[in-house]
Design an enzyme around this catalytic site. Sequence first.
Site, PDB file in Angstrom:
ATOM      1  N   HIS A 223      -2.706   5.558   3.367  1.00 35.84           N
ATOM      2  CA  HIS A 223      -2.212   4.240   2.975  1.00 35.84           C
ATOM      3  C   HIS A 223      -2.951   3.629   1.787  1.00 35.84           C
ATOM      4  O   HIS A 223      -2.575   2.578   1.291  1.00 35.84           O
ATOM      5  CB  HIS A 223      -2.280   3.257   4.150  1.00 35.84           C
ATOM      6  CG  HIS A 223      -3.664   2.795   4.481  1.00 35.84           C
ATOM      7  ND1 HIS A 223      -4.555   3.580   5.146  1.00 35.84           N
ATOM      8  CD2 HIS A 223      -4.302   1.635   4.211  1.00 35.84           C
ATOM      9  CE1 HIS A 223      -5.690   2.915   5.286  1.00 35.84           C
ATOM     10  NE2 HIS A 223      -5.577   1.741   4.720  1.00 35.84           N
TER      11      HIS A 223
HETATM   12  C1  UD1 Z   1      -5.072  -3.635   4.538  1.00 33.40           C
HETATM   13  C2  UD1 Z   1      -6.496  -3.607   3.985  1.00 33.40           C
HETATM   14  C3  UD1 Z   1      -7.047  -2.200   4.059  1.00 33.40           C
HETATM   15  C4  UD1 Z   1      -6.908  -1.627   5.444  1.00 33.40           C
HETATM   16  C5  UD1 Z   1      -5.459  -1.713   5.871  1.00 33.40           C
HETATM   17  C6  UD1 Z   1      -5.215  -1.171   7.246  1.00 33.40           C
HETATM   18  C7  UD1 Z   1      -6.896  -5.251   2.201  1.00 33.40           C
HETATM   19  C8  UD1 Z   1      -7.166  -5.397   0.766  1.00 33.40           C
HETATM   20  N1  UD1 Z   1      -6.543  -4.019   2.596  1.00 33.40           N
HETATM   21  O1  UD1 Z   1      -4.271  -2.841   3.679  1.00 33.40           O
HETATM   22  O2  UD1 Z   1      -8.417  -2.225   3.705  1.00 33.40           O
HETATM   23  O3  UD1 Z   1      -7.349  -0.285   5.447  1.00 33.40           O
HETATM   24  O4  UD1 Z   1      -5.069  -3.084   5.842  1.00 33.40           O
HETATM   25  O5  UD1 Z   1      -3.864  -1.258   7.561  1.00 33.40           O
HETATM   26  O6  UD1 Z   1      -7.000  -6.203   2.946  1.00 33.40           O
HETATM   27  N2  UD1 Z   1       2.982  -4.867   6.000  1.00 33.40           N
HETATM   28  C9  UD1 Z   1       3.917  -4.837   6.996  1.00 33.40           C
HETATM   29  N3  UD1 Z   1       3.551  -5.327   8.221  1.00 33.40           N
HETATM   30  C10 UD1 Z   1       2.337  -5.841   8.479  1.00 33.40           C
HETATM   31  C11 UD1 Z   1       1.398  -5.883   7.441  1.00 33.40           C
HETATM   32  C12 UD1 Z   1       1.736  -5.390   6.213  1.00 33.40           C
HETATM   33  O7  UD1 Z   1       5.010  -4.365   6.810  1.00 33.40           O
HETATM   34  O8  UD1 Z   1       2.082  -6.257   9.619  1.00 33.40           O
HETATM   35  C13 UD1 Z   1       3.343  -4.294   4.683  1.00 33.40           C
HETATM   36  C14 UD1 Z   1       3.742  -5.339   3.688  1.00 33.40           C
HETATM   37  O9  UD1 Z   1       4.745  -4.822   2.902  1.00 33.40           O
HETATM   38  C15 UD1 Z   1       2.505  -5.499   2.841  1.00 33.40           C
HETATM   39  C16 UD1 Z   1       1.901  -4.113   2.890  1.00 33.40           C
HETATM   40  O10 UD1 Z   1       2.223  -3.602   4.176  1.00 33.40           O
HETATM   41  O11 UD1 Z   1       2.809  -5.953   1.581  1.00 33.40           O
HETATM   42  C17 UD1 Z   1       0.422  -4.070   2.710  1.00 33.40           C
HETATM   43  O12 UD1 Z   1      -0.231  -4.941   3.645  1.00 33.40           O
HETATM   44  P1  UD1 Z   1      -1.628  -5.612   3.256  1.00 33.40           P
HETATM   45  O13 UD1 Z   1      -2.148  -6.389   4.396  1.00 33.40           O
HETATM   46  O14 UD1 Z   1      -1.504  -6.318   1.951  1.00 33.40           O
HETATM   47  O15 UD1 Z   1      -2.555  -4.374   2.978  1.00 33.40           O
HETATM   48  P2  UD1 Z   1      -2.711  -2.977   3.712  1.00 33.40           P
HETATM   49  O16 UD1 Z   1      -2.203  -1.919   2.805  1.00 33.40           O
HETATM   50  O17 UD1 Z   1      -2.190  -3.019   5.113  1.00 33.40           O
END
Ligand code: UD1
Length: 382
Positions: A223
């Site tokens: 990821h």
């Molecule tokens: C975040 C953390 C990362 C961690 C990861 C674990 C930061 C900078 N990054 O990354 O260090 O390893 O979490 O998962 O904080 N989304 C969903 N559902 C959710 C949450 C997110 O669909 O419940 C999707 C959304 O499209 C979002 C994308 O995932 O834009 C990324 O989510 P985000 O929380 O921004 O970062 P992660 O890649 O999950």
Amino acid sequence: MLPQGQGAPTGEGKDGMTAPIDLVAGARPNFMKLAPVVRALKARGGISFRIVHTGQHYDPGMNDVFFEQLSIPAPDVHLEVGSGSHGAQTARILERYEAHLLEHRPAGTVVFGDVNSTVACALAAVKLGVPVAHVEAGLRSFDRTMPEEINRLLTDSIGNLLLVSEPSGVENLRCEGVPDEKVRLVGNVMIDTLLAELESARALHMPANLGLVPGGYGLVTLHRPSNVDDPATLARLLDLLMELGDSLPLVLPLHPRTQAAVARTGLTERLQSSRGLKVVAPLPYRENLGLMASAKLVMTDSGGMQEETTVLGVPCLTLRENTERPITVTRGTSRLVGNDPARIRAAFDEALAGRWPSGGAIPLWDGHAGERIAHAIARWVG
Ligand code: UD1
């Protein structure tokens, strides 16, 4: 989404008068670190606390299921920030947590790990003179292209109590000029959760549920922006995984960020038709642990899984060029293999052939870090 508590702090206060501390969590990797601290603070008594959920992760499969499985009480406060660009998400957390702080000033704020919620809440608190403790402080990948590295650097530079999981963290903080009295080596709190849940995880018989044989498959997670944001890199990695899946069946629980990237790359159908690479939805904690514990090998870019495979003694091909958790390489079962197919294939063959270090026990990764953290917090707020 999780129900919110009714305002009263989750922990028991000494006299009902002392301000509680805030325990802040927002994203999936925070929850397995929060759970043991909540348990230890409750067992210890005398410190009142509130659980503040920023809402960075909100899908039931990325969030609610972890609270349920790890028996974490429902958050007392929910900031409901949701997804967004780094700037937008961090700003929303900062603004909403500040508003909460102004209404309900805590005695201290405890943040976990290196996600956007960590740095945003630390910044909101410290600007209002609320002291900040950081669990999993001091880790450094020395790669400032990683959003998490920026979050780690900033949080540690403004934190008051820095609780460290492995000796490299103490060394890094010392090199950055942080005074020793701010720093405590408490061990790895995520391993408390692993050891507490391992038996129940094994009892789920996850390999059999997926038609796999214990020791006869690999578990893969992907990821990080460095692996999934560039379509060419992602396509190369997925092609390789489909190829490797012909020699060892592979399971890939797909993170929402990766799922979106796969769809953009137009690879969804090919992936679904692969025989050796089985794509599944993000797994709850126990299901993932059950699969990891019986895997022949793990391929991942997750920081937490590097640590978990080290404790489980499972070979881990870390799909990164660097790690902020060097002990998993020097004393554990993780090897950095980057995202170049030839390098990954060579490491995969080595691991299949059993030519892989078995790793050893790591001091303070012993299931009692939560108690040491609760002790350090008690002295800090006391
Ligand atoms: C975040 C953390 C990362 C961690 C990861 C674990 C930061 C900078 N990054 O990354 O260090 O390893 O979490 O998962 O904080 N989304 C969903 N559902 C959710 C949450 C997110 O669909 O419940 C999707 C959304 O499209 C979002 C994308 O995932 O834009 C990324 O989510 P985000 O929380 O921004 O970062 P992660 O890649 O999950």
